[in-house]
Write a protein that holds these residues in place. Structure first.
Motif, PDB file in Angstrom:
ATOM      1  N   ALA B  72       0.792  -1.343  -0.212  1.00  0.00           N
ATOM      2  CA  ALA B  72       0.048  -0.154  -0.290  1.00  0.00           C
ATOM      3  C   ALA B  72       0.790   1.052   0.312  1.00  0.00           C
ATOM      4  CB  ALA B  72      -0.761   0.194   0.678  1.00  0.00           C
ATOM      5  N   VAL B  73       1.957   0.840   1.180  1.00  0.00           N
ATOM      6  CA  VAL B  73       2.424   1.944   1.027  1.00  0.00           C
ATOM      7  C   VAL B  73       3.253   2.556  -0.575  1.00  0.00           C
ATOM      8  CG1 VAL B  73       4.890   3.670   2.295  1.00  0.00           C
ATOM      9  CG2 VAL B  73       3.066   2.222   4.221  1.00  0.00           C
ATOM     10  N   VAL B  81       0.151   9.610  -3.481  1.00  0.00           N
ATOM     11  CA  VAL B  81      -1.083  10.046  -2.151  1.00  0.00           C
ATOM     12  C   VAL B  81      -0.319   9.545  -0.524  1.00  0.00           C
ATOM     13  CG1 VAL B  81      -2.855   8.293  -2.042  1.00  0.00           C
ATOM     14  CG2 VAL B  81      -2.301   9.287  -4.422  1.00  0.00           C
ATOM     15  N   PRO B  82      -1.445  10.433  -0.339  1.00  0.00           N
ATOM     16  CA  PRO B  82      -1.232  10.193   1.267  1.00  0.00           C
ATOM     17  C   PRO B  82      -1.286   8.618   1.845  1.00  0.00           C
ATOM     18  CG  PRO B  82      -2.374  12.575   1.053  1.00  0.00           C
ATOM     19  CD  PRO B  82      -2.402  11.669  -0.546  1.00  0.00           C
ATOM     20  N   ASP B 176       8.118   4.393  27.541  1.00  0.00           N
ATOM     21  CA  ASP B 176       9.012   3.499  27.652  1.00  0.00           C
ATOM     22  C   ASP B 176       8.694   2.202  27.971  1.00  0.00           C
ATOM     23  OD1 ASP B 176      10.010   5.982  29.713  1.00  0.00           O
ATOM     24  OD2 ASP B 176       8.664   6.137  30.058  1.00  0.00           O
ATOM     25  N   ASN B 177       7.815   1.847  27.509  1.00  0.00           N
ATOM     26  CA  ASN B 177       7.171   0.766  27.143  1.00  0.00           C
ATOM     27  C   ASN B 177       7.098  -0.044  25.982  1.00  0.00           C
ATOM     28  OD1 ASN B 177       6.177  -0.604  30.699  1.00  0.00           O
ATOM     29  ND2 ASN B 177       5.736   1.123  30.180  1.00  0.00           N
ATOM     30  N   VAL B 178       8.130   0.579  24.823  1.00  0.00           N
ATOM     31  CA  VAL B 178       8.073   0.263  23.464  1.00  0.00           C
ATOM     32  C   VAL B 178       9.517  -0.576  23.351  1.00  0.00           C
ATOM     33  CG1 VAL B 178       8.270   0.426  21.292  1.00  0.00           C
ATOM     34  CG2 VAL B 178       5.998   1.135  22.555  1.00  0.00           C
ATOM     35  N   LEU B 179      10.002  -1.576  22.672  1.00  0.00           N
ATOM     36  CA  LEU B 179      10.941  -1.866  23.015  1.00  0.00           C
ATOM     37  C   LEU B 179      11.538  -2.222  22.075  1.00  0.00           C
ATOM     38  CD1 LEU B 179      11.709  -5.667  25.157  1.00  0.00           C
ATOM     39  CD2 LEU B 179      12.686  -3.109  25.451  1.00  0.00           C
ATOM     40  N   SER B 180      11.101  -2.370  20.849  1.00  0.00           N
ATOM     41  CA  SER B 180      11.064  -2.239  19.447  1.00  0.00           C
ATOM     42  C   SER B 180       9.839  -2.417  18.445  1.00  0.00           C
ATOM     43  CB  SER B 180      11.922  -4.023  18.880  1.00  0.00           C
ATOM     44  OG  SER B 180      12.365  -3.929  17.687  1.00  0.00           O
ATOM     45  N   LEU B 181       9.696  -1.832  17.111  1.00  0.00           N
ATOM     46  CA  LEU B 181       8.466  -1.506  16.176  1.00  0.00           C
ATOM     47  C   LEU B 181       9.297  -2.208  14.472  1.00  0.00           C
ATOM     48  CD1 LEU B 181       8.260   2.896  16.785  1.00  0.00           C
ATOM     49  CD2 LEU B 181       6.879   0.139  17.464  1.00  0.00           C
ATOM     50  N   LYS B 182       8.706  -2.144  14.052  1.00  0.00           N
ATOM     51  CA  LYS B 182       8.415  -2.870  12.662  1.00  0.00           C
ATOM     52  C   LYS B 182       7.978  -1.720  12.266  1.00  0.00           C
ATOM     53  CE  LYS B 182       9.273  -7.173  11.012  1.00  0.00           C
ATOM     54  NZ  LYS B 182       8.947  -7.857  10.437  1.00  0.00           N
ATOM     55  N   VAL B 183       8.589  -1.073  11.125  1.00  0.00           N
ATOM     56  CA  VAL B 183       7.735   0.280  10.571  1.00  0.00           C
ATOM     57  C   VAL B 183       8.373  -0.045   8.785  1.00  0.00           C
ATOM     58  CG1 VAL B 183       8.323   2.342  10.072  1.00  0.00           C
ATOM     59  CG2 VAL B 183       8.530   1.619  12.065  1.00  0.00           C
ATOM     60  N   VAL B 184       6.715   0.208   8.676  1.00  0.00           N
ATOM     61  CA  VAL B 184       7.351   0.281   6.923  1.00  0.00           C
ATOM     62  C   VAL B 184       7.462   1.627   6.181  1.00  0.00           C
ATOM     63  CG1 VAL B 184       5.997   0.520   4.569  1.00  0.00           C
ATOM     64  CG2 VAL B 184       5.729  -1.340   6.395  1.00  0.00           C
ATOM     65  N   LYS B 185       8.695   2.651   5.845  1.00  0.00           N
ATOM     66  CA  LYS B 185       8.985   3.796   5.790  1.00  0.00           C
ATOM     67  C   LYS B 185       7.906   4.260   4.880  1.00  0.00           C
ATOM     68  CE  LYS B 185      13.732   2.983   5.501  1.00  0.00           C
ATOM     69  NZ  LYS B 185      15.073   4.193   5.864  1.00  0.00           N
ATOM     70  N   LEU B 217       5.792   9.946   9.676  1.00  0.00           N
ATOM     71  CA  LEU B 217       7.401   9.266   9.706  1.00  0.00           C
ATOM     72  C   LEU B 217       7.382   8.009   9.252  1.00  0.00           C
ATOM     73  CD1 LEU B 217       9.477  10.750  12.595  1.00  0.00           C
ATOM     74  CD2 LEU B 217       9.348  11.807  10.206  1.00  0.00           C
ATOM     75  N   GLY B 218       6.022   7.098   8.991  1.00  0.00           N
ATOM     76  CA  GLY B 218       6.683   5.648   8.645  1.00  0.00           C
ATOM     77  C   GLY B 218       5.159   5.375   9.685  1.00  0.00           C
ATOM     78  N   VAL B 219       5.041   4.286   8.936  1.00  0.00           N
ATOM     79  CA  VAL B 219       4.180   3.044   9.433  1.00  0.00           C
ATOM     80  C   VAL B 219       3.719   2.250  10.347  1.00  0.00           C
ATOM     81  CG1 VAL B 219       1.460   1.784   8.645  1.00  0.00           C
ATOM     82  CG2 VAL B 219       2.104   4.231   7.193  1.00  0.00           C
ATOM     83  N   ILE B 220       3.344   2.139  11.431  1.00  0.00           N
ATOM     84  CA  ILE B 220       3.989   0.788  12.453  1.00  0.00           C
ATOM     85  C   ILE B 220       3.294  -0.431  12.373  1.00  0.00           C
ATOM     86  CG2 ILE B 220       3.652   0.017  14.752  1.00  0.00           C
ATOM     87  CD1 ILE B 220       4.277   3.074  15.653  1.00  0.00           C
ATOM     88  N   THR B 221       3.980  -1.545  11.907  1.00  0.00           N
ATOM     89  CA  THR B 221       3.058  -2.711  11.761  1.00  0.00           C
ATOM     90  C   THR B 221       3.659  -3.860  12.812  1.00  0.00           C
ATOM     91  OG1 THR B 221       5.750  -3.393  10.248  1.00  0.00           O
ATOM     92  CG2 THR B 221       3.382  -2.464   9.070  1.00  0.00           C
ATOM     93  N   GLU B 222       4.603  -3.787  13.622  1.00  0.00           N
ATOM     94  CA  GLU B 222       4.389  -4.783  14.569  1.00  0.00           C
ATOM     95  C   GLU B 222       5.057  -4.293  15.447  1.00  0.00           C
ATOM     96  OE1 GLU B 222       6.404  -8.671  12.990  1.00  0.00           O
ATOM     97  OE2 GLU B 222       7.578  -8.435  14.782  1.00  0.00           O
ATOM     98  N   ILE B 223       4.666  -4.303  16.761  1.00  0.00           N
ATOM     99  CA  ILE B 223       4.919  -3.251  18.043  1.00  0.00           C
ATOM    100  C   ILE B 223       5.579  -4.659  19.080  1.00  0.00           C
ATOM    101  CG2 ILE B 223       4.855  -2.031  19.613  1.00  0.00           C
ATOM    102  CD1 ILE B 223       2.264  -1.710  18.437  1.00  0.00           C
TER     103      ILE B 223
END
Lengths: 475, 475
Positions: B72-73, B81-82, B176-185, B217-223
């Motif tokens: 999609a991105v 397109v936004p 403080d409670n998010v260790l890592s993110l997967k992000v589509v840039k 800045l991007g779309v989070i897809t996993e946390i």
């Protein structure tokens, strides 16, 4: 020295020496005798650890306030000359070297405590304040700042390196304890990264972006830190375990049980032997956990008792603990003297300290494999770990002039980092990247994340003058 | 509606409708019936709060995995397109509106809990998982995730908004409670912001940069989230105070004393009156503190007793507390029903919730001045505060069709934010910026910090397709 070449593999574009000379002339006009270009002072500012060669800056300035830093950055920006912030010089991975020359900004004279807000439990300080100086200042007010890397580092350096230490399992790292920063950006503008509010959802988290950026995005000139009340009671204890695995499992169970442990430090057999010899102790020569609990009298007694039960369940013990200051000091002697004890294992050798951090479920495996590597490579390298975080240090006692040994050390270090990454960990839990760990950034973060970091660096420092050739590997 | 024009003051460059049509055609080929363009569905995705007008996207897609988001991105990036990420639709400041049209990415179907690592006290989830769903899943394992905004928000939205809630004083916020993110840039690449290690000094803190960036800045897809053990014992209590100031001073003293309070909530007189009427309670109609302590049986009893002593010292009391679940629920009834009680103050009115956060030393002053403003403007607006953080909410009960009232509301909101900033605070402690608070960013952060944010945005999203016209005000 064996690692010099490697640290310099980055192909560094030559800077124009005329630009440097012009910048120094302008700096001299502003700073007078607070600009120093003597060989001795420059070399003092071009080295931290012995394993990376000295790379001296062209000049050192000693600012007295933010406006001085702004002037220095503006002059350097005008001439395209590198800017390298310098705190106490205790960084371990070449963070303050000047591989491209440039101007070292030494915060020796910016060491004022500007405000302590007891109701808000925060303080505002200049970056040259060291952690011990701050805690001496705070003691009378019943407050303390918990982050304690081994050295008496400057708080500016600690913020820039995202430092932590033995208290991180309870109090977090610099990331968690910096509320706001004043920063001179590469364009010479002064920004404040956040208000003093305890939390905010307003805008990008510039504070956390600057913490751990090692001077590559700007120069920190003021820090607002969270403080904590000195606990009413402290208990400290020591507990031997039959194996690293048992010690790590006790750590996991302690944290899972919700025991708010303040410190939990692992000493491996090698470190314990060194401590027995150096500090004249008679500890059982097995892996040890040293623990500390903070709270009320009742609370720390309860926590200590519960920890003892967990330790015994996992084959550890006897667990000895105490609350009186002198008894606590005695029980933790092996940890307090740990560095000197390690050095005494091989008199005359240099200490090369490295660290990695893995998910705690993999810690025992990671430490055990590392111990095997130490033995097989015939290295002298005790291990001490902040096990509550999954973070451990290997203190290699090396002879830098021996190329065969240094080759073995290099292979050992690469295997250590690869192991940590393979186990889902990071190449450094608290020492930072500097020059020493640049080469691991791609493997750890992957190309898309590294590209994002480089895009941010380019956006905020388009001339690449802020501590260049650090952290981000060249393309 | 009164605030629509204001929210649209940003001069928005027209997007080419042919580009949108081309993107939708390509998205249809990828998503099939998981692409929806019906008016009703689009409008559902173009509004969260009533006070900002509905601005519907051109289409909504329902990804099932990261690769779908990436597709999609990439399609949107190709056509300029936004892209607007959509979680549970509970954001309060217009974060999910589509002022420039574009494609809403609804994470409804990405609601899997991918892993729970009990030894590491973390879990890996998809962004559509709501906080209640996660806690139901974790309960059997003795674990919980503490961040609790009022609504049953999605954890993706909570990460994007840097949300918090009643437990933040003890457990921190999403930061403080998010260790890592997967992000589509924005370029369609998938980055992982960090490893699962508890701490790291390796590279820029991309995790904290993404947390609170509201999809810009991007779309989070996993946390990957930190988890906590369910406390062995919980005590909860309620305590009236003669004034907001006394309640705030009790809060300050409690925290200074090192009592590890888990929750400390202020209800002002207006809210207490509403609760008495709505929940048929007979609470004294003065400011109240509702508190909660987590720990062992002994620990929570000791904490409760100490808090009671502090409260009495400051003229509060009687302090009633209990540990049994049903008693705790009864004592906290006024808080649990707070939203509905507030609404009952003015049946038929719309609730317009706003929040600010100040250093706790200024909190009493800030709340008191705000109450005076409420009275003078003849508004119906109870106040509830997470006072341990210096954060409070004003729940304005408004009649959007009354332009005179809405003008008064607008002036009230501006004065509230200006007051918080004047007191060294932030325009939002936990609701985020979205469209509603964009105009305060310059005043809060200053031009140099705002310029840094804009440089980062431009570097990571050069086409400005990631949730455009949010957070960062136009030049």
């Amino acid at each position: 020295m064996a690692f010099a070449a490697e640290a310099k593999t980055t192909s560094i574009p030559a800077r124009d020496p005329r630009a440097t000379a012009a910048a120094i002339a302008e700096l001299a006009a502003h700073f007078g005798n607070r600009l120093v270009t003597s060989q001795a002072v420059r070399e003092q500012h071009g080295n931290t650890m012995t394993w990376i060669d000295n790379q001296a800056p062209d000049a050192v300035v000693f600012p007295q306030e933010t406006a001085d830093v702004q002037a220095a950055v503006r002059i350097c920006a005008k001439h395209g000359v590198p800017v390298i912030p310098f705190g106490a010089g205790t960084s371990l991975e070449g963070q303050i070297n000047a591989p491209q020359g440039g101007v070292s900004i030494d915060f020796r004279d910016m060491n004022r405590i500007l405000a302590v807000h007891t109701e808000d439990l925060d303080c505002v300080i200049e970056p040259g304040v060291t952690r011990k100086l701050l805690n001496e200042h705070l003691r009378d007010q019943g407050l303390f700042f918990p982050i304690d890397p081994g050295a008496d580092a400057s708080l500016g350096g600690m913020a820039a390196t995202r430092a932590s230490g033995t208290n991180a399992v309870r109090y977090g790292t610099m990331k968690d304890n910096v509320l706001s920063l004043k920063v001179v950006k590469a364009d010479g503008e002064i920004m404040t990264t956040a208000t003093r509010a305890r939390k905010s959802s307003s805008g990008y988290d510039l504070t956390r972006l600057m913490v751990g950026s090692e001077g590559t995005l700007g120069v920190i000139t003021e820090i607002t830190l969270k403080l904590h009340g000195i606990p009413e009671a402290i208990s400290a204890g020591i507990c031997p375990f039959p194996s690293v695995e048992a010690a790590c499992n006790a750590t996991i169970l302690t944290i899972q049980s919700g025991i708010p442990i303040a410190r939990i430090e692992l000493l491996d057999e090698v470190q314990v032997k060194a401590s027995n010899a150096y500090s004249k102790l008679s500890l059982p020569e097995t892996p040890l956990l040293l623990v500390e609990f903070h709270g009320t009298e009742t609370g720390v007694a309860e926590q200590s008792q519960r920890f003892g039960e967990i330790a015994e369940e996992l084959g550890g013990g006897p667990f000895e603990w105490a609350t009186k200051a002198e008894d606590r000091t005695r029980l933790w002697q092996a940890r307090h003297d740990g560095y000197f004890a390690a050095c005494s294992l091989r008199p005359g050798a240099k200490s090369l300290a490295t660290d990695v951090c893995v998910p705690i479920s993999r810690l025992a495996e990671c430490v055990t494999e590392t111990q095997r590597d130490v033995q097989e490579a015939k290295l002298v390298a005790p291990i001490v770990g902040h096990v509550g975080d999954g973070n451990f240090h290997v203190a290699l006692m090396v002879e830098p002039s021996d190329p065969v040994e240094m080759k073995a050390v290099k292979i050992f270090l690469e295997r250590l980092t690869e192991r940590a990454l393979r186990m889902g960990g990071t190449c450094t839990g608290e020492h930072g990247v500097g020059q020493g760990k640049m080469k691991y950034l791609l493997a750890e973060h992957g190309a898309p994340a590294l590209a994002a970091m480089k895009a941010i660096k380019l956006a905020l420092d388009p001339q690449n003058i802020m501590n260049p050739s650090k952290m981000l590997p060249p393309d």
